[in-house]
Scaffold this motif. Structure first.
Motif, PDB file in Angstrom:
ATOM      1  N   LEU A  55      -5.404  -5.479   0.746  1.00  0.00           N
ATOM      2  CA  LEU A  55      -4.349  -5.166  -0.205  1.00  0.00           C
ATOM      3  C   LEU A  55      -4.853  -5.385  -1.631  1.00  0.00           C
ATOM      4  N   ASP A 197      -3.470   4.156  -2.845  1.00  0.00           N
ATOM      5  CA  ASP A 197      -2.524   3.559  -3.795  1.00  0.00           C
ATOM      6  C   ASP A 197      -2.314   2.080  -3.521  1.00  0.00           C
ATOM      7  N   THR A 198      -2.553   1.656  -2.281  1.00  0.00           N
ATOM      8  CA  THR A 198      -2.226   0.293  -1.880  1.00  0.00           C
ATOM      9  C   THR A 198      -3.431  -0.540  -1.494  1.00  0.00           C
ATOM     10  N   TYR A 199      -4.438   0.088  -0.873  1.00  0.00           N
ATOM     11  CA  TYR A 199      -5.529  -0.675  -0.263  1.00  0.00           C
ATOM     12  C   TYR A 199      -6.912  -0.267  -0.778  1.00  0.00           C
TER      13      TYR A 199
END
Length: 274
Positions: A55, A197-199
């Motif tokens: 993350l 976008d997240t990881y």
């Protein structure tokens, strides 16, 4: 009273010390004649040895989330510099050889860094998360880690959906604190790295399937109070199993933790050793 190091006297002496170390690393690499992994290809090797994702925007105490947003930018710049690199037999993977110097001119922003066991900010903050990802994948392969530095002795943040054992992180600093791996096998490996976008995502691929599989785990992990100070202790083990039989072939303790806890310890289950 402990005598100050030259780099601790002022910002100027710190910059001088850093420059000296950078030059020393360049000279050392020149004379050691290492064969560094530099060839990259968009074609993916057929076998996925291990894959992982971490993350990007994590809750880390009261850390300014702007630094986390900037880290996302930094990782998006650095990931393509490693993506697709082949580590062929006899070659050495060097993080800094591929990523290069981190500067604002290349688009890097002020992100989260760790300096002298404290949270700080610096240009390109977030690169440690990148090498953490690579290190975790490499641990699940026969690649030999020839340079690896730790954030020694301190547990800076409380666990937040921890996916990997404490103590398996990395510490890097251009270019004299590097993360390096050597391929002493007959198999060719490839690192695939990219961001969503997240990881921050990664894959370790190879030309040939492995006959073994690896497992990394924490053992006897606990919080202890020693002379009024709370420490996180425990061991990290690397185990190698035969894929066909499931038999344990090798077990190695790769890390013994004794890290001072730097956050609020209320709510922790602490063993008092006084």
């Amino acid at each position: 009273m402990k005598r100050k190091l030259f780099c601790e006297y002022s910002p100027l002496t710190y910059r001088i010390a850093v420059k000296k170390n950078i030059i020393a690393r360049h000279i050392k690499d020149f004379f050691e004649f290492k064969k560094f992994a530099t060839k990259k290809t968009d074609e993916r090797l057929p076998i996925v040895i291990y894959q992982h994702k971490s993350l990007i925007r994590r809750v880390l105490g009261n850390v300014d989330m702007t630094l986390q947003e900037n880290k996302a930018v930094n990782l998006s710049i650095a990931a393509p510099k490693v993506n697709g690199v082949l580590i062929r037999p006899g070659e050495v993977f060097s993080f800094w050889k591929l990523v290069g110097k981190i500067t604002p001119l290349k688009g890097y922003k002020e992100g989260l860094t760790i300096s002298n066991a404290k949270v700080a900010s610096g240009t390109g903050g977030g690169m440690c998360q990148f090498t953490n990802l690579i290190h975790w994948m490499v641990l699940h392969s026969p690649l030999e880690i020839i340079e690896h530095h730790h954030h020694d002795g301190f547990d800076l943040f409380p666990d937040y959906n921890r996916q990997i054992p404490f103590g398996t992180g990395t510490s890097i600093m251009y270019n004299y604190l590097d993360y390096r791996v050597k391929n002493n096998t007959n198999n060719t490996y490839q690192l695939v790295t990219y961001v969503t976008d997240t990881y921050l995502c990664g894959e370790l691929r190879a030309t040939q399937e492995l006959d073994v599989k690896y497992h990394v785990s924490a053992d006897n992990e606990c919080f202890v109070r020693e002379n009024g100070v709370v420490y996180r202790t425990g061991f990290v083990y690397l185990k190698c199993f035969d894929k066909r039989t499931g038999n344990l072939l090798k077990q190695e303790c790769i890390r013994q933790n004794h890290a001072k806890v730097m956050y609020d310890t209320d709510g922790l289950d602490i063993i008092d050793k006084n």
